[in-house]
Design a protein around this motif. Structure first.
Motif, PDB file in Angstrom:
ATOM      1  N   GLY A   1       0.818  -1.205   0.000  1.00 19.63           N
ATOM      2  CA  GLY A   1       0.000   0.000   0.000  1.00 19.63           C
ATOM      3  C   GLY A   1       0.848   1.250   0.000  1.00 19.63           C
ATOM      4  O   GLY A   1       2.068   1.217   0.205  1.00 19.63           O
ATOM      5  N   TRP A   2       0.187   2.388  -0.242  1.00 21.39           N
ATOM      6  CA  TRP A   2       0.819   3.710  -0.220  1.00 21.39           C
ATOM      7  C   TRP A   2      -0.186   4.679   0.368  1.00 21.39           C
ATOM      8  O   TRP A   2      -1.388   4.625   0.053  1.00 21.39           O
ATOM      9  N   SER A   3       0.285   5.549   1.228  1.00 19.25           N
ATOM     10  CA  SER A   3      -0.597   6.548   1.844  1.00 19.25           C
ATOM     11  C   SER A   3       0.012   7.928   1.725  1.00 19.25           C
ATOM     12  O   SER A   3       1.235   8.099   1.786  1.00 19.25           O
ATOM     13  N   ARG A   4      -0.866   8.893   1.601  1.00 15.74           N
ATOM     14  CA  ARG A   4      -0.458  10.293   1.568  1.00 15.74           C
ATOM     15  C   ARG A   4      -1.608  11.101   2.143  1.00 15.74           C
ATOM     16  O   ARG A   4      -2.663  11.225   1.518  1.00 15.74           O
TER      17      ARG A   4
ATOM     18  N   THR B   1      -5.278   6.662   0.822  1.00 17.51           N
ATOM     19  CA  THR B   1      -4.598   5.366   0.888  1.00 17.51           C
ATOM     20  C   THR B   1      -4.890   4.604  -0.396  1.00 17.51           C
ATOM     21  O   THR B   1      -6.052   4.500  -0.818  1.00 17.51           O
TER      22      THR B   1
ATOM     23  N   GLU C   1      -4.276   0.985  -2.409  1.00 19.03           N
ATOM     24  CA  GLU C   1      -3.836  -0.408  -2.381  1.00 19.03           C
ATOM     25  C   GLU C   1      -2.943  -0.676  -3.588  1.00 19.03           C
ATOM     26  O   GLU C   1      -3.289  -0.328  -4.722  1.00 19.03           O
TER      27      GLU C   1
ATOM     28  N   ARG D   1       6.078   3.704  -4.981  1.00 16.13           N
ATOM     29  CA  ARG D   1       5.829   4.683  -3.916  1.00 16.13           C
ATOM     30  C   ARG D   1       6.586   5.978  -4.174  1.00 16.13           C
ATOM     31  O   ARG D   1       6.061   7.082  -3.925  1.00 16.13           O
TER      32      ARG D   1
END
Length: 828
Positions: free
Chosen positions: A204-207, A211, A213, A236
Motif C-alpha cells: 500500500g501507499w498513503s499520503r 490510501t 492499495e 511509492r
C-alpha cells in the motif's frame, strides 16, 4: 477503406451526436480453460443520449447474437466491424450480446497457456482501438464514460479490472462472477481485464487522507523471480513525486501492476491495472541498466494517470499530449525521486537515438501529427511521438522554466479533469504561467519535422534547419589526474542559422552540453581527435553519452568512418562503467558491422568485435553487470563470426569453466545457442537437449528461434512457410520465426524469397491484424540491396493502404542509407 479502420471525420460526427453516460460489460471467460474453444461470451449494456436516430457500435468478433434498443430487439446488421443501431430516441439503453475471440496477437483479450504448468492466463491490450475485440463500444477516446465490468471465471483465478471488486458470487459450476466498482469516466482504450492463476503480492501507499492499495502480479511459474519489493519502492517514490508536482491526488483508487506474457509493448497505462511486459521479471541476473529501464517504465505509465487517463486527447492527432509527457516524466522522476540519478544518460543515448532515426525517415511527421484514421494512429506510436516529443519537452522546460511548466500542468489538470483536450489547451495553460506566447514555440517545435545539426565554424555556432534553442556549450580540459573534466560552460539562445559564440579553448568542445535541446551535434576535428584517444577519460557519463551519440549520428549520416567508430567502441567500451552507455556501444557496434561495414570487409570487422567482446567478458569484474553485458555482446557477436564457436560450445556443455563469476542463466544460454545455430555449430539435438533443461514458455520460444536459425535451405523454407501461412502462431512465436529466418551471414539462403515478399504484402495487410501484419512487413523485408525491386512495388501499388506504404517506404530508406554508408566507407 475497411469499416474496421475508423477515420477521424466520421468519429467526430458520431461524438457530436451521441453521448455515453454508462457502460456495463459482462464477460464469461470460463471457456478459456479449454484451448480448443476460441470464443467467449460478451454482453454490453450502454446508456446513451442521441440527437440522431441511427449510428453504429464498433465490434470485431466471431458473431453478434442480438441487439436491443430500449428493450426492443432490432435486426442484427453487422459487417464484421460495425453494428448498426437504428430507432434511437433522445435517451437510450442499448444491449449487445456477442461472441468475441481470444487473441494470440496481443490485441484484444490475449490468451496464453503456460508450458510450465499448462495454466491459461488472460489479459487485455486495447490501444489504440482493440477494446472492440472484447466488447461492443464507441471506440474513440473522446467518448468517455464510467465502466462496470462483470467477469465470470474459474473459482480459483485472480480476476482483475480497473476498479476493486464489490461483489463476488460463487456458481455451482466451480466458477465465480466478480462485479467491479464503476470506474470514473475513462476512454475505452484504457479499460482492462486480467484473469488467471496469477501470483499476487500486495502492499500500500498513503499520503494524507489518501490510501492506495498496491498490487504486483505475474504468472505463477515466474513467482520465484518477481522482485516485488523493488517494484513497490519505485511505485511509492513515483506516487510521492506526482502528488507534490501535480497537486492532484491519484484519482483511480487501487494501483495494480501486472507482468504479462507475449506482450506487444513495454507497458500500458490502464488506470488501476497497469500491464507490463514480463521481460521486466528477470529470470537471471540483471544489470543496473535493466532495473533503471524498468523503473523508467513504471514512472512513465504512472505519469499517464494524469497525462492521458485523467485528461485525454480528443483524437490521436494529439497522442503526444500523453506519450511525450510520460516519456519526459519517466526520466525526470527517475533522476529526482529514485536511485537512478543518471537516467538522463540513458535518455540521451537511447531514447533520443530512436527519435533521430525516425526524424530522418521520409515518413517523419510533426509531433502534433495529422492522423486521419486508426491505421495511421497505430503507426504513430513511434520515435517522434515518444522520444522527440519528450526531448522537446526537456527543451521547453529549459525555455520557460521548471516552475512555469509544473504550474501549467496543475492548471491543465484542474481545468480538464475527466475531459478531452487538444494542443491549444496545454499551450494556453503554459502561456498563462510563463508569460510567454507559446504559439511561435509550438510552430517551431511541435508542428514541424526534421532535426537540426549543430557545428562550430570560425567562432560561430551553425545549425541546419534553424530552430530556437536554449543550449549549453561545454569546454573540457585535462585535470591533474589526467581525466577530462568540464572547466567552462556557456549557455546561449540561438534561432538563426549562424550565431557568434565565444567559448574558451580546450581539447574537447561539446555542443548541447547537458543535453538541453533536441539536435544532432558534430565534433570539430580537434575534439574528435581527443575523443578517439581519450573518451574513457571523460568523467561525466552524460557527456560521454552525448559524445557517443554524436559519433553514431555521424556514422549513420556517412560523415565519419565506421571503422573509426568501431575503434572508439573497442578502446573505450571495455572500461565503460555506465551500463546504459555500454549497452548502447555494444548494440551500435553490432548494428554497424551488419549494416554499415562494406560487405567485403564485414567478416574481419565481425571477428575483431567478437575478439573485443570475448576479452572484455573474461576480464570484467566477476558477477558484475559489465561482465553480463559483455557476455550478451559475445552472444550477439558470435552470430556473425564463428571464430569462438568451439570455445562457446565448450562453455555451454560444461567442458570449459568460462569467465569466473558469470552465471549462465537460461536466457543467456539460449542467446549463445542461437548464435551457434546461426553459424552452423549447433545441431537440432543440441537444442532439444537445452530445451529439456528449460521447458518454460520462454525456453520453447528460444528453442523455436534457434531451430529457425540453422543455416540450411530446408530450414529457411520451413520457417518462411510457417511465418507467412500459420495463423496459429502467437505474436512471440512469429517473432521467433522471423528472427531465425533472418539470422546468419549467408544471405544467399533467403535472397530467393524477395519476390514472394512483395507478392504477399497486400494479402498480409488485408488478411492479418495490423500488429501481425506489421511484424511480417518489417521483419521479412529483403535486405539484399535491391532498391529497384522495392521501387517497382511502390510504383505498382500507389493505391495500397497509406500505412502499408509507409512501412515499405521506411524499410526502403533504411536500405538506401545502408548502401550509401557502405559506399562511403568503401571509398575511404
Amino acid at each position: 477503406m475497411s469499416t474496421a479502420n475508423l477515420n477521424r471525420t466520421e468519429v467526430t460526427l458520431r461524438s457530436s451526436a451521441v453521448s455515453v453516460t454508462d457502460y456495463r460489460v459482462e464477460l464469461d471467460l470460463r471457456s478459456a480453460v479449454d484451448p480448443a474453444v476460441a470464443t467467449f461470451k460478451t454482453v454490453t449494456t450502454i446508456e446513451m443520449t442521441s440527437t440522431v436516430d441511427s449510428t453504429w457500435l464498433d465490434f470485431i468478433g466471431r458473431a453478434v447474437e442480438s441487439v436491443e434498443v430500449n428493450g426492443r430487439r432490432i435486426a442484427v446488421e453487422y459487417d464484421g466491424a460495425r453494428i448498426a443501431l437504428n430507432g434511437l430516441s433522445d435517451v437510450n439503453v442499448v444491449q449487445v450480446a456477442a461472441l468475441a475471440e481470444y487473441s494470440r496477437s496481443g490485441e484484444g483479450l490475449h490468451r496464453f497457456v503456460d508450458d510450465a504448468d499448462g495454466q491459461p492466463y488472460l489479459y487485455t491490450q486495447y490501444e489504440p482501438a482493440d477494446a472492440r475485440r472484447v466488447f461492443a463500444c464507441f471506440e474513440q477516446p473522446d467518448m468517455k464514460a464510467p465502466f462496470t465490468f462483470v467477469v465470470t471465471a474459474p473459482q480459483s483465478w485472480e480476476v482483475l479490472s480497473n476498479q476493486v471488486p464489490v461483489q463476488t458470487d460463487s456458481n455451482s459450476t466451480g466458477s465465480k462472477t466478480v462485479t467491479f466498482a464503476p470506474t470514473l469516466p475513462i476512454s475505452t482504450y484504457i479499460t482492462a481485464v486480467a484473469a488467471g492463476p496469477y501470483h499476487r503480492v500486495s502492499s500500500g501507499w498513503s499520503r494524507g487522507d489518501l490510501t492506495v492499495e498496491l498490487g504486483v502480479l505475474c504468472r505463477a511459474s515466474l513467482a520465484q523471480y518477481l522482485d516485488a519489493d523493488d517494484v513497490f519502492e519505485v511505485t511509492r517514490q513515483g506516487l510521492d513525486f506526482y502528488a507534490d508536482a501535480f497537486d492532484y491526488p491519484y484519482p483511480f483508487g487501487k494501483y495494480d501492476q501486472i507482468f504479462v506474457p507475449e506482450y506487444n509493448l513495454g507497458a500500458m497505462e490502464n488506470p488501476g491495472l497497469v500491464t507490463f511486459t514480463e521481460s521486466y521479471v528477470f529470470r537471471g541476473k540483471a544489470t543496473a541498466e535493466q532495473y533503471q529501464r524498468r523503473a523508467n517504465t513504471i514512472l512513465h505509465e504512472m505519469a499517464h494517470m494524469w497525462f492521458g487517463d485523467l485528461v485525454t486527447m480528443v483524437w490521436w492527432d494529439d497522442l503526444w499530449l500523453k506519450e511525450s509527457f510520460a516519456d519526459f516524466m519517466g526520466s525526470l522522476v527517475s533522476v529526482e525521486a529514485t536511485r537512478f540519478t543518471d537516467a538522463w544518460v540513458a535518455f540521451a543515448i537511447k531514447r533520443k537515438a530512436w527519435a533521430y532515426v525516425q526524424d530522418q525517415l521520409p515518413t517523419t511527421h510533426p509531433i502534433v501529427a495529422d492522423i486521419v484514421d486508426l491505421e495511421a494512429a497505430k503507426l504513430n506510436f513511434d520515435g517522434i511521438t515518444y522520444a522527440k516529443g519528450a526531448s522537446v519537452l526537456k527543451q521547453l522546460v529549459a525555455f520557460v522554466g521548471r516552475d512555469a511548466f509544473f504550474e501549467a500542468s496543475r492548471k491543465y489538470f484542474r481545468a480538464n479533469a475527466f475531459g478531452n483536450t487538444r494542443l491549444v489547451d496545454f499551450l494556453d495553460a503554459l502561456s498563462t504561467t510563463s508569460g510567454r506566447d507559446m504559439r511561435d514555440w509550438s510552430r517551431a517545435w511541435l508542428e514541424t519535422t526534421g532535426v537540426s545539426t549543430l557545428t562550430v565554424e570560425g567562432g560561430e555556432l551553425v545549425q541546419t534547419d534553424p530552430r530556437p534553442h536554449r543550449l549549453a556549450v561545454g569546454v573540457y580540459n585535462y585535470g591533474d589526474t589526467g581525466d577530462l573534466v568540464r572547466t567552462a560552460r556557456v549557455e546561449v539562445d540561438i534561432s538563426a542559422e549562424r550565431t557568434p559564440i565565444d567559448v574558451p579553448a580546450g581539447p574537447l568542445i561539446l555542443l548541447n552540453d547537458d543535453d538541453l535541446t533536441y539536435a544532432k551535434i558534430r565534433l570539430d576535428a580537434a575534439s574528435l581527435a581527443t575523443v578517439e584517444s581519450s573518451l574513457e577519460r571523460v568523467v561525466d557519463p552524460l557527456a560521454r553519452g552525448l559524445i557517443l551519440s554524436s559519433l553514431w549520428n555521424s556514422v549513420r549520416d556517412g560523415e565519419l568512418s565506421v571503422f573509426r567508430y568501431l575503434a572508439v567502441a573497442e578502446q573505450s567500451g571495455p572500461s565503460e562503467p555506465d551500463l546504459a552507455i555500454l549497452s548502447s556501444i555494444t548494440a551500435d557496434a553490432q548494428f554497424a558491422i551488419a549494416h554499415y561495414v562494406p560487405r567485403e570487409l564485414r567478416s574481419s570487422a565481425a571477428a575483431g568485435w567478437l575478439a573485443t567482446a570475448w576479452k572484455a567478458m573474461f576480464e570484467s569484474e566477476p558477477e558484475s553487470g559489465r561482465q553480463l553485458a559483455w557476455a550478451r555482446a559475445c552472444a550477439a557477436a558470435a552470430a556473425l563470426d564463428d571464430s569462438r564457436a568451439d570455445a562457446l560450445r565448450a562453455i555451454l556443455l560444461g567442458e570449459s569453466p568460462g569467465p569466473i563469476g558469470l552465471a549462465l542463466d537460461p536466457d543467456l544460454r539460449w542467446s549463445m545457442w542461437i548464435a551457434l545455430a546461426a553459424t552452423g555449430f549447433a545441431e537440432p539435438s543440441d537444442l532439444d537437449h537445452e530445451l529439456r533443461s528449460d521447458g518454460t514458455s520462454a525456453g520453447r520460444i528460444a528453442h523455436a528461434r534457434a531451430l529457425a536459425s540453422l543455416p540450411t535451405a530446408a530450414t529457411k523454407q520451413r520457417v518462411w512457410q510457417a511465418a507467412t501461412t500459420d495463423f496459429t502462431l502467437s505474436n512471440d512465436h512469429l517473432d521467433a520465426m522471423i528472427g531465425g529466418f533472418k539470422a546468419g551471414v549467408d544471405a544467399s539462403l533467403i535472397e530467393g524469397y524477395a519476390a514472394d515478399y512483395f507478392a504477399s504484402l497486400r494479402t498480409w495487410w488485408s488478411g492479418r491484424s495490423i500488429e501481425i501484419a506489421r511484424r511480417l512487413v518489417n521483419g521479412l523485408f529483403p535486405a539484399s540491396g535491391d532498391l529497384i525491386a522495392v521501387d517497382r512495388w511502390l510504383d505498382a501499388n500507389a493505391d495500397a493502404p497509406a500505412s502499408l506504404r509507409r512501412l515499405v517506404l521506411e524499410k526502403r530508406d533504411n536500405l538506401s542509407r545502408d548502401l550509401k554508408v557502405q559506399a562511403f566507407n568503401s571509398a575511404l
